[in-house]
Design a protein around this motif. Sequence first.
Motif, mmCIF file in Angstrom:
data_model
loop_
_atom_site.group_PDB
_atom_site.id
_atom_site.type_symbol
_atom_site.label_atom_id
_atom_site.label_comp_id
_atom_site.label_asym_id
_atom_site.label_seq_id
_atom_site.Cartn_x
_atom_site.Cartn_y
_atom_site.Cartn_z
ATOM 1 N N ASP A 164 -5.868 -3.952 -0.129
ATOM 2 C CA ASP A 164 -6.800 -4.862 -0.789
ATOM 3 C C ASP A 164 -8.252 -4.604 -0.406
ATOM 4 O O ASP A 164 -9.156 -5.168 -1.029
ATOM 5 C CB ASP A 164 -6.440 -6.314 -0.457
ATOM 6 N N ARG A 165 -8.469 -3.770 0.616
ATOM 7 C CA ARG A 165 -9.829 -3.470 1.061
ATOM 8 C C ARG A 165 -10.245 -2.097 0.530
ATOM 9 O O ARG A 165 -9.481 -1.142 0.602
ATOM 10 C CB ARG A 165 -9.898 -3.460 2.601
ATOM 11 N N GLU A 220 -11.314 1.552 -4.027
ATOM 12 C CA GLU A 220 -11.827 2.790 -4.609
ATOM 13 C C GLU A 220 -11.993 3.897 -3.573
ATOM 14 O O GLU A 220 -12.409 5.012 -3.918
ATOM 15 C CB GLU A 220 -13.162 2.523 -5.316
ATOM 16 N N ALA A 221 -11.665 3.613 -2.319
ATOM 17 C CA ALA A 221 -11.855 4.591 -1.241
ATOM 18 C C ALA A 221 -10.605 5.416 -0.973
ATOM 19 O O ALA A 221 -10.542 6.133 0.028
ATOM 20 C CB ALA A 221 -12.298 3.883 0.037
ATOM 21 N N GLY A 222 -9.599 5.322 -1.841
ATOM 22 C CA GLY A 222 -8.402 6.122 -1.671
ATOM 23 C C GLY A 222 -7.190 5.307 -1.267
ATOM 24 O O GLY A 222 -7.291 4.103 -0.980
ATOM 25 N N PHE A 282 -11.025 0.810 11.142
ATOM 26 C CA PHE A 282 -9.655 0.914 11.657
ATOM 27 C C PHE A 282 -8.783 -0.173 11.040
ATOM 28 O O PHE A 282 -7.633 0.076 10.662
ATOM 29 C CB PHE A 282 -9.653 0.797 13.184
ATOM 30 N N GLU A 283 -9.318 -1.388 10.943
ATOM 31 C CA GLU A 283 -8.543 -2.502 10.399
ATOM 32 C C GLU A 283 -8.422 -2.429 8.881
ATOM 33 O O GLU A 283 -7.403 -2.820 8.312
ATOM 34 C CB GLU A 283 -9.196 -3.831 10.799
#
Length: 290
Positions: free
Chosen positions: A157-158, A161-163, A150-151
């Motif tokens: 920046d997190r 590569e996950a979209g 959720f965060e």
Amino acid sequence: MAVHAHPDDESSKGAATMARYVREGVDVLVVTCTGGERGDVLNPKMDRPEVKESITEIRRAEMARAREILGVKQAWLGFVDSGWVENYDPADPSGLPEDAFARVPVEQAAEPLVKLIREFKPQVILTYDEEGGYPHPDHIHTHVISMAAFEAAGDPDRYPEAGAPWQPLKLYYHMGFTRSRVVALHEELLAMGEDSPYGEWLANWDDKDDKSDRVTTRVPCGEFFELRDDALRAHETQIDPDGFWFRVPLSVQRRRWPTEDYELVRSLVDSTVPEDDLFAGVHTPADVKG
């Protein structure tokens, strides 16, 4: 989006809520973290060697039937069931199998959930509380990765590569097994001159474990209790159709406790508790508080 540990959890926690919202036109995705591979056969009518040998495939087929009944979409995160551990300590998962979901580091386990959040773009997420609803290793780890995802999902920046980032607006814990609900149903049955399945449970209830005062949101969904029960029965290896789950008549439940209950724990929109709608305060991006 409802994040659950095993196939069958979605049908015992929040199923009537999801069925209601689906029929109101809401897009609902169930995320199942593990395949339930190490689950026992809990329905004595299904406790046969060939069932135990094919438990993974059978539980996937059960999940397919349940999601069809509820009308939800569903995705597997692909982790492996950790199995039940008595007196489990999440600070020391070393006693779990090497491939167990609860042993996967949070940063690694949260990544596929972040990816799903960014793809599905939910406004609301449902998950378990800090105790997992009950202290199964997978339920506790589901809580941990849900909070982390959720965060992280809205942070560019997190997990780049996950979209593209997407920030959900509200997060809730399931609060279905409160003492106030159990007492209400128990007293209703006794007043009718009927036997209650809750007597022994209440006699042994430790009040320090009650979370009734944490409930912020009660979603009216009594008309969907039958669909909830049908979805539960679809999980034939886990649910005895003549067992505990079905001992309180639906008419009693609808009359005395016609809601499914939640605790609002994160909100980026203005909403006033108590609520009767998971989407209270969710209207336009202008509602987001920065």
